[in-house]
Design an enzyme around this catalytic site. Structure first.
Site, PDB file in Angstrom:
ATOM      1  N   GLU A  12      10.406  15.236  15.095  1.00  9.48           N
ATOM      2  CA  GLU A  12      10.818  15.132  13.696  1.00  9.48           C
ATOM      3  C   GLU A  12      10.006  16.126  12.859  1.00  9.48           C
ATOM      4  O   GLU A  12       8.781  16.096  12.861  1.00  9.48           O
ATOM      5  CB  GLU A  12      10.556  13.709  13.191  1.00  9.48           C
ATOM      6  CG  GLU A  12      11.016  13.512  11.753  1.00  9.48           C
ATOM      7  CD  GLU A  12      10.833  12.082  11.279  1.00  9.48           C
ATOM      8  OE1 GLU A  12       9.754  11.520  11.473  1.00  9.48           O
ATOM      9  OE2 GLU A  12      11.797  11.542  10.708  1.00  9.48           O
ATOM     10  N   LYS A  72       0.838  -1.206   0.000  1.00  7.57           N
ATOM     11  CA  LYS A  72       0.000   0.000   0.000  1.00  7.57           C
ATOM     12  C   LYS A  72       0.869   1.251   0.000  1.00  7.57           C
ATOM     13  O   LYS A  72       1.478   1.605   0.989  1.00  7.57           O
ATOM     14  CB  LYS A  72      -0.935   0.053   1.214  1.00  7.57           C
ATOM     15  CG  LYS A  72      -2.059   1.056   0.944  1.00  7.57           C
ATOM     16  CD  LYS A  72      -2.650   1.710   2.157  1.00  7.57           C
ATOM     17  CE  LYS A  72      -1.902   2.867   2.713  1.00  7.57           C
ATOM     18  NZ  LYS A  72      -1.835   4.083   1.857  1.00  7.57           N
ATOM     19  N   GLU A  93       9.981   0.925  10.450  1.00  9.91           N
ATOM     20  CA  GLU A  93      11.082   1.855  10.172  1.00  9.91           C
ATOM     21  C   GLU A  93      10.464   3.239  10.290  1.00  9.91           C
ATOM     22  O   GLU A  93       9.693   3.657   9.427  1.00  9.91           O
ATOM     23  CB  GLU A  93      11.618   1.570   8.758  1.00  9.91           C
ATOM     24  CG  GLU A  93      13.070   1.936   8.611  1.00  9.91           C
ATOM     25  CD  GLU A  93      13.246   3.352   8.118  1.00  9.91           C
ATOM     26  OE1 GLU A  93      13.384   4.250   8.977  1.00  9.91           O
ATOM     27  OE2 GLU A  93      13.219   3.568   6.908  1.00  9.91           O
ATOM     28  N   CYS A 149      13.862  10.032   6.491  1.00  9.25           N
ATOM     29  CA  CYS A 149      13.794   9.616   7.896  1.00  9.25           C
ATOM     30  C   CYS A 149      15.150   9.728   8.575  1.00  9.25           C
ATOM     31  O   CYS A 149      15.250  10.030   9.750  1.00  9.25           O
ATOM     32  CB  CYS A 149      13.233   8.201   8.012  1.00  9.25           C
ATOM     33  SG  CYS A 149      14.168   7.002   7.057  1.00  9.25           S
TER      34      CYS A 149
HETATM   35  P1  ADP Z   1       2.472  10.950   7.259  1.00 12.16           P
HETATM   36  O1  ADP Z   1       1.902  11.358   8.583  1.00 12.16           O
HETATM   37  O2  ADP Z   1       3.685  11.684   6.912  1.00 12.16           O
HETATM   38  O3  ADP Z   1       1.479  10.917   6.131  1.00 12.16           O
HETATM   39  P2  ADP Z   1       2.245   8.175   7.953  1.00 12.16           P
HETATM   40  O4  ADP Z   1       3.206   7.459   8.789  1.00 12.16           O
HETATM   41  O5  ADP Z   1       0.917   8.471   8.572  1.00 12.16           O
HETATM   42  O6  ADP Z   1       2.964   9.470   7.455  1.00 12.16           O
HETATM   43  O7  ADP Z   1       1.983   7.416   6.586  1.00 12.16           O
HETATM   44  C1  ADP Z   1       2.814   6.408   6.070  1.00 12.16           C
HETATM   45  C2  ADP Z   1       1.952   5.345   5.438  1.00 12.16           C
HETATM   46  O8  ADP Z   1       1.100   4.789   6.440  1.00 12.16           O
HETATM   47  C3  ADP Z   1       1.025   5.822   4.333  1.00 12.16           C
HETATM   48  O9  ADP Z   1       0.959   4.818   3.332  1.00 12.16           O
HETATM   49  C4  ADP Z   1      -0.308   5.943   5.040  1.00 12.16           C
HETATM   50  O10 ADP Z   1      -1.417   5.811   4.183  1.00 12.16           O
HETATM   51  C5  ADP Z   1      -0.244   4.784   5.995  1.00 12.16           C
HETATM   52  N1  ADP Z   1      -1.120   4.905   7.186  1.00 12.16           N
HETATM   53  C6  ADP Z   1      -1.501   6.021   7.824  1.00 12.16           C
HETATM   54  N2  ADP Z   1      -2.290   5.731   8.872  1.00 12.16           N
HETATM   55  C7  ADP Z   1      -2.427   4.390   8.897  1.00 12.16           C
HETATM   56  C8  ADP Z   1      -3.120   3.463   9.753  1.00 12.16           C
HETATM   57  N3  ADP Z   1      -3.834   3.870  10.795  1.00 12.16           N
HETATM   58  N4  ADP Z   1      -3.009   2.153   9.470  1.00 12.16           N
HETATM   59  C9  ADP Z   1      -2.264   1.713   8.434  1.00 12.16           C
HETATM   60  N5  ADP Z   1      -1.610   2.531   7.605  1.00 12.16           N
HETATM   61  C10 ADP Z   1      -1.674   3.852   7.821  1.00 12.16           C
END
Ligand code: ADP
Length: 509
Positions: free
Chosen positions: A408, A198, A273, A307
């Site tokens: 961060e 995803k 990560e 990161c």
């Molecule tokens: P940012 O806050 O910079 O968008 P995230 O860590 O939230 O970074 O996003 C990284 C990835 O995790 C993206 O692919 C996002 O769609 C996914 N993501 C965000 N929230 C969830 C969740 N609750 N469960 C699974 N995947 C998630």
């Protein structure tokens, strides 16, 4: 800075844009491109203009369920995990070849989607992705177990084997969308797993090309599936799905913690990560001609959306002025602009939300008493008025406790602290004063001090006198403390997609 010749064929850009505007990108499930079952799509925005230029299928729980079932079926059939490892390796290398053959299309898509300079899309995206595939293809034939001599009375043959963990959910962020997706996939596939990938909702486009190339490379249907969609819907459905055996996640620490909770249902294996607030330590005896550009590009590269970015500078007070002047000089000279402009060295931030976040941190630092040494403002880029551009920024008068020093930022914003004594324990304690532990850089001509600092710093990665480039697929990548769980890359990375089985054979007749 002299630049190598542009390896990307930009003449395809108009037809690529036309194609992107003409039809939404689809999901890739069980070897086929399909719309989301709901029929929904979401807009994809070019961060250099702020304008919508494409659409992607908004996959949700129903699509994730179909993708997971396809991956499960393929895994359980043994068509991938049971394939002779050398054949698996060949298919993976074929994919690497196809990625290189489509390099221009992928790099341009990555730049349109994420905003990164085209050269970065090419080297840090496409070429890094094909390298990681080739490297991990090599592991397919090298994953092995060990033999043991049990201490029970009698005669035994005892050994371990490593088996693929099963169906993997790979969730990747938007900062290096293509290579991150490919790296997770490559390690999982080398181990014999099947995967549902995803990508982030901000950057779904390059993985659609990946789906096409996966189909062409000859993977069994369902071995690789790609579901674009939002974190709260598609991502959450993947981490909660009972038929997924492992989640490999790269992203923020906040989301990482939510994922850990969501994985408790069937106790999925989880590797994370996550974020960092990595120290860059410049001693008085450092070769400043190396330290200054490394420190600058360690925070300004990919607009700080890395990161492992070196976001906390610790500089010896005797060289402070020279180092700050050098970094500020680079900050001012960096060409900020659209990633498609071959002269651009720093692109926009990925989204308006990220722009608001980064500027919010700068404002909070100022409110807490920090000063701006250089930058700090929206960068104006002619012809790209709607883009999310920010100036490379160096903050001074920053100290522990400030939000911008603790958290961060994920933007091109450097906090600076000085140290006066040469006691390594004191310097290391300051560097370690963070919830994170991902990366660290040490600059010194004294190799004893460099190595001693490497021992004292609590982070998953340390470089002495510069890392020399992006992550190497052979070197484990990951963090101590709240920077994550487990490692990607290297032997450790592939083994994280395996389970160990201990087998004891009683030879006493
Ligand atoms: P940012 O806050 O910079 O968008 P995230 O860590 O939230 O970074 O996003 C990284 C990835 O995790 C993206 O692919 C996002 O769609 C996914 N993501 C965000 N929230 C969830 C969740 N609750 N469960 C699974 N995947 C998630």
């Amino acid at each position: 800075m002299s630049m190598p010749p542009m390896p990307v064929d930009t003449s395809i850009l108009p037809s690529l844009k036309e194609d992107l505007a003409a039809r939404p990108r689809q999901l890739f499930i069980n070897g086929e491109f399909v719309d989301a079952q709901s029929g929904e799509t979401f807009d994809v925005i070019d961060p250099a203009t702020g304008k919508v230029f494409a659409q992607s299928a908004a996959g949700d729980a129903a699509d994730v369920d179909a993708a997971v079932k396809a991956a499960r079926k393929r895994f359980d059939s043994g068509a991938w995990s049971g394939m002779p490892p050398a054949r698996r390796a060949r298919i993976m290398t074929k994919l690497a070849d196809l990625i290189e053959a489509n390099a221009s299309r992928i790099a341009l898509t990555e730049t349109l989607d994420n905003g990164m300079p085209l050269m970065m899309g090419y080297f840090g995206g496409v070429m890094a992705a094909s390298e990681t595939l080739r490297y991990n293809a090599g592991w397919a034939t090298k994953i092995n177990g060990e033999t043991f001599t049990p201490s029970h009375p009698g005669e035994f043959h005892a050994y371990t084997s490593r088996e693929p963990v099963g169906v993997v959910g790979g969730i990747v962020p938007w900062n290096f969308p293509f290579v991150m997706g490919v790296a997770k996939m490559a390690q999982a596939l080398a181990a014999g797993c099947t995967i549902v990938l995803k990508p982030a909702e901000q950057t779904p486009l390059s993985t659609a090309i990946l789906g096409e190339l996966v189909a062409e490379a000859g993977f069994p249907e369902g071995a690789v599936n790609i579901v674009t969609g939002f974190g709260k819907t598609a991502g959450a459905a993947l981490v909660e799905h009972p038929l997924v055996d492992k989640i490999s996640f790269t992203g923020s620490t906040v989301t990482g913690k939510q994922i850990v909770h969501a994985c408790t249902g069937n106790l999925k294996r989880v590797t994370l990560e996550l974020g960092g607030k990595s120290p860059v330590i410049i001693f008085a005896d450092a070769d400043l001609s190396k330290a200054i550009p490394s420190a600058a590009m360690g925070i300004f590269g990919n607009a700080g959306q890395v990161c492992a970015a070196g976001s906390r500078l610790f500089v010896h007070e005797s060289v402070r002025d020279e180092v700050l002047a050098g970094i500020a000089g680079i900050a001012k000279s960096l060409k900020v602009g659209s990633g498609l402009d071959p002269a651009t060295q720093m692109g926009p931030l990925v989204s308006d939300a990220q722009f608001a976040r980064v500027t919010g941190y700068i404002e909070s630092a100022l409110a807490e008493g920090a000063s701006i040494h250089t930058g700090g403002e929206k960068a104006s880029v002619e012809g790209s008025e709607g883009g999310y551009f920010i100036q490379p920024t160096v903050l001074t008068d920053t100290r522990p406790g400030m939000k911008a020093v603790e958290e961060e930022i994920f933007g091109p914003v450097l906090s600076t602290m000085t140290f006066g004594d040469d006691d390594l324990e004191t310097v290391a304690a300051a560097a370690n004063n963070t919830q994170y532990g991902l990366n660290a850089s040490v600059f010194t001509r004294n190799i004893y001090n460099g190595l001693k600092m490497a021992k004292r710093i609590r982070s998953g990665m340390v470089n002495i006198n510069g890392a020399g480039g992006g992550p190497d697929p052979a070197m484990p990548l990951g963090g101590f403390k709240q920077s994550g769980w487990g490692r990607e890359n290297g032997r450790a990375g592939v083994e994280a997609f395996t389970e160990i089985k201990s087998v004891t054979v009683n030879l006493n007749e």
